[in-house]
Motif scaffolding. Structure first.
Motif, PDB file in Angstrom:
ATOM      1  N   SER A  55       0.829  -1.213   0.000  1.00 31.43           N
ATOM      2  CA  SER A  55       0.000   0.000   0.000  1.00 31.43           C
ATOM      3  C   SER A  55       0.862   1.261   0.000  1.00 31.43           C
ATOM      4  N   PHE A  56       2.042   1.221   0.609  1.00 29.74           N
ATOM      5  CA  PHE A  56       2.950   2.369   0.485  1.00 29.74           C
ATOM      6  C   PHE A  56       3.378   2.536  -0.975  1.00 29.74           C
ATOM      7  N   GLU A  57       3.691   1.438  -1.639  1.00 27.21           N
ATOM      8  CA  GLU A  57       4.160   1.553  -3.017  1.00 27.21           C
ATOM      9  C   GLU A  57       3.046   2.074  -3.921  1.00 27.21           C
ATOM     10  N   LEU A  58       1.838   1.575  -3.714  1.00 28.37           N
ATOM     11  CA  LEU A  58       0.717   2.062  -4.530  1.00 28.37           C
ATOM     12  C   LEU A  58       0.412   3.523  -4.202  1.00 28.37           C
ATOM     13  N   HIS A 129       3.373   1.279  14.907  1.00 23.79           N
ATOM     14  CA  HIS A 129       3.041   1.089  13.492  1.00 23.79           C
ATOM     15  C   HIS A 129       2.062   2.210  13.155  1.00 23.79           C
ATOM     16  N   PRO A 130       2.597   3.448  13.034  1.00 25.60           N
ATOM     17  CA  PRO A 130       1.698   4.609  13.004  1.00 25.60           C
ATOM     18  C   PRO A 130       0.756   4.651  11.801  1.00 25.60           C
ATOM     19  N   THR A 131       1.204   4.184  10.634  1.00 19.22           N
ATOM     20  CA  THR A 131       0.300   4.310   9.481  1.00 19.22           C
ATOM     21  C   THR A 131      -0.844   3.292   9.545  1.00 19.22           C
ATOM     22  N   GLN A 132      -0.663   2.173  10.274  1.00 21.93           N
ATOM     23  CA  GLN A 132      -1.791   1.263  10.491  1.00 21.93           C
ATOM     24  C   GLN A 132      -2.840   1.968  11.345  1.00 21.93           C
ATOM     25  N   ALA A 133      -2.370   2.679  12.377  1.00 20.48           N
ATOM     26  CA  ALA A 133      -3.317   3.396  13.245  1.00 20.48           C
ATOM     27  C   ALA A 133      -4.057   4.471  12.452  1.00 20.48           C
ATOM     28  N   ILE A 134      -3.349   5.170  11.568  1.00 21.64           N
ATOM     29  CA  ILE A 134      -4.012   6.224  10.774  1.00 21.64           C
ATOM     30  C   ILE A 134      -5.024   5.598   9.815  1.00 21.64           C
ATOM     31  N   ALA A 135      -4.653   4.482   9.181  1.00 22.76           N
ATOM     32  CA  ALA A 135      -5.608   3.781   8.294  1.00 22.76           C
ATOM     33  C   ALA A 135      -6.841   3.334   9.079  1.00 22.76           C
ATOM     34  N   ASP A 136      -6.627   2.869  10.303  1.00 24.97           N
ATOM     35  CA  ASP A 136      -7.767   2.429  11.127  1.00 24.97           C
ATOM     36  C   ASP A 136      -8.656   3.611  11.515  1.00 24.97           C
ATOM     37  N   CYS A 137      -8.033   4.754  11.791  1.00 24.41           N
ATOM     38  CA  CYS A 137      -8.828   5.948  12.114  1.00 24.41           C
ATOM     39  C   CYS A 137      -9.633   6.405  10.894  1.00 24.41           C
ATOM     40  N   VAL A 138      -9.023   6.328   9.711  1.00 21.64           N
ATOM     41  CA  VAL A 138      -9.766   6.662   8.478  1.00 21.64           C
ATOM     42  C   VAL A 138     -10.977   5.730   8.344  1.00 21.64           C
ATOM     43  N   THR A 139     -10.758   4.458   8.618  1.00 23.38           N
ATOM     44  CA  THR A 139     -11.832   3.457   8.527  1.00 23.38           C
ATOM     45  C   THR A 139     -12.956   3.789   9.515  1.00 23.38           C
ATOM     46  N   HIS A 244      -9.425  -5.832  12.718  1.00 24.17           N
ATOM     47  CA  HIS A 244      -8.193  -6.612  12.935  1.00 24.17           C
ATOM     48  C   HIS A 244      -7.182  -6.064  11.927  1.00 24.17           C
ATOM     49  N   PRO A 245      -5.931  -5.794  12.356  1.00 24.93           N
ATOM     50  CA  PRO A 245      -4.981  -5.192  11.410  1.00 24.93           C
ATOM     51  C   PRO A 245      -4.439  -6.179  10.389  1.00 24.93           C
ATOM     52  N   GLY A 246      -4.630  -7.483  10.645  1.00 25.05           N
ATOM     53  CA  GLY A 246      -4.052  -8.491   9.777  1.00 25.05           C
ATOM     54  C   GLY A 246      -2.544  -8.551   9.970  1.00 25.05           C
ATOM     55  N   PRO A 247      -1.915  -9.643   9.585  1.00 23.45           N
ATOM     56  CA  PRO A 247      -2.560 -10.889   9.166  1.00 23.45           C
ATOM     57  C   PRO A 247      -3.249 -11.563  10.363  1.00 23.45           C
ATOM     58  N   MET A 248      -4.316 -12.314  10.055  1.00 24.29           N
ATOM     59  CA  MET A 248      -5.112 -12.942  11.120  1.00 24.29           C
ATOM     60  C   MET A 248      -4.647 -14.374  11.377  1.00 24.29           C
ATOM     61  N   ASN A 249      -4.764 -14.794  12.631  1.00 23.20           N
ATOM     62  CA  ASN A 249      -4.733 -16.223  12.959  1.00 23.20           C
ATOM     63  C   ASN A 249      -6.192 -16.668  13.014  1.00 23.20           C
ATOM     64  N   LEU A 267     -11.298  -5.812   5.598  1.00 25.37           N
ATOM     65  CA  LEU A 267     -10.817  -5.456   4.257  1.00 25.37           C
ATOM     66  C   LEU A 267     -10.916  -3.953   4.005  1.00 25.37           C
ATOM     67  N   ASP A 268     -11.841  -3.260   4.696  1.00 24.13           N
ATOM     68  CA  ASP A 268     -11.869  -1.780   4.614  1.00 24.13           C
ATOM     69  C   ASP A 268     -10.577  -1.210   5.202  1.00 24.13           C
ATOM     70  N   GLN A 269     -10.116  -1.814   6.309  1.00 25.53           N
ATOM     71  CA  GLN A 269      -8.848  -1.356   6.909  1.00 25.53           C
ATOM     72  C   GLN A 269      -7.713  -1.490   5.896  1.00 25.53           C
ATOM     73  N   VAL A 270      -7.696  -2.619   5.190  1.00 26.71           N
ATOM     74  CA  VAL A 270      -6.640  -2.828   4.187  1.00 26.71           C
ATOM     75  C   VAL A 270      -6.767  -1.777   3.087  1.00 26.71           C
ATOM     76  N   ALA A 271      -7.985  -1.596   2.574  1.00 26.90           N
ATOM     77  CA  ALA A 271      -8.194  -0.646   1.468  1.00 26.90           C
ATOM     78  C   ALA A 271      -7.819   0.775   1.897  1.00 26.90           C
ATOM     79  N   ASN A 272      -8.163   1.142   3.131  1.00 23.30           N
ATOM     80  CA  ASN A 272      -7.873   2.501   3.593  1.00 23.30           C
ATOM     81  C   ASN A 272      -6.397   2.715   3.893  1.00 23.30           C
TER      82      ASN A 272
END
Ligand code: CP
Length: 289
Positions: A55-58, A129-139, A244-249, A267-272
């Motif tokens: 997602s950083f590369e995209l 993992h700050p950008t995961q937290a920001i993606a989750d806040c966007v979600t 869940h931030p993934g990957p999941m068990n 999957l919204d978390q992933v997309a965001n």
């Protein structure tokens, strides 16, 4: 903003700005922004990743930047090149911004010191993992309109989770009430050990992966006590969601039916992750000029 090494160090205005920009980009859909044209983003992941690196590369490409992917296993580190020489080499080749993931806490900050280049922390040890937290806040903003006043239960292996390390700071800064839930050995301080006591009250049940690679071990009754099963999810209030931030068990912290069910925002978390990382890269690029 020069670098993003953690939520720690961000003011609430800066965090709010990044979330707001991420929401705006997510709602715009297809982007034609080329504000990063001429810049190169290097991804240096010394620990494996699917979501964060891609997602950083995209995100960089959507902003018109070029990307350089450094793969440790295919690099001259196998000939003994040091971490410092490696990152100085990647910067000298032409990476203007470095995205760094490493198993040791503090390495992204060290890379910033060595290179003088802007660095984004893609996850350092059990720290942040700050950008995961920001993606989750966007979600969350996309789903609820605001984070203010949300009751969020973060459940599971909190002590080994850098995602939790960032969320525990970001969510209260945005006005959420956070409850940590898990067995005592997974909590950074004494907290709630009974998932059934909180599941019916939470707006968000945010599950964490049990991180066996960091030494996490679970009692045989972990699944019975802490898995978000279909039966537990059925006790959540009608508008409540599962993250869940993934990957999941699957089958350990989360049941298949819940991961794939109607409450799941996974999957919204992933997309965001893409618009959230576009927001971070945009603000850093503004600082480069
Ligand atoms: N959530 C997260 O950091 O996933 P990856 O390890 O796949 O990047």
């Amino acid at each position: 903003m020069k670098s993003l090494l953690g939520i720690k160090g961000l003011g609430s205005d800066q965090l709010s700005d990044l979330i707001g920009l991420g929401v705006q980009i997510a709602q715009q859909g297809r982007s034609t922004d080329d504000s990063m044209r001429g810049l190169t983003v290097g991804t240096l992941f010394f620990e494996n990743s699917t979501r964060t690196r891609l997602s950083f590369e995209l995100a960089a490409q959507k902003l018109g930047a070029q990307t350089m992917t450094f793969v440790p296993e295919h690099s001259s580190m196998s000939k003994g090149e040091t971490l410092r020489d490696t990152v100085l080499t990647v910067a000298a080749i032409g990476a203007d911004i470095l995205i760094v993931r490493h198993r040791e806490e503090g390495v992204p900050g060290q890379v910033e010191e060595w290179t003088g280049r802007p660095v984004v922390n893609g996850g350092d040890g059990t720290n942040e993992h700050p950008t995961q937290a920001i993606a989750d806040c966007v979600t969350l903003v996309n789903r609820f309109g605001s984070i203010e006043g949300l009751n969020i239960a973060i459940v599971g292996d909190v002590v080994h989770s850098r995602v939790a390390g960032s969320l525990i700071q970001a969510l209260p800064m945005m006005g959420a009430e956070v409850t940590l839930v898990g067995p005592g050995e997974f909590l950074p301080q004494p907290g709630e050990t009974d998932l059934d006591a909180v599941v019916g009250k939470a707006d968000v049940v945010y599950l964490l992966r049990v991180q066996r690679e960091r030494g996490a071990d679970v009692d045989p009754d972990y699944t019975e006590r802490y898995q978000l099963t279909e039966a537990r999810a059925a006790r959540m209030h009608p508008e409540a969601v599962v993250m869940h931030p993934g990957p999941m068990n699957r089958g350990l912290e989360i049941a298949d039916q819940v991961a794939d069910g109607p409450r799941s925002l996974i999957l919204d978390q992933v997309a965001n992750g893409v618009p959230a990382r576009m927001a971070v890269l945009s603000r850093i690029a503004e600082g480069i000029g």
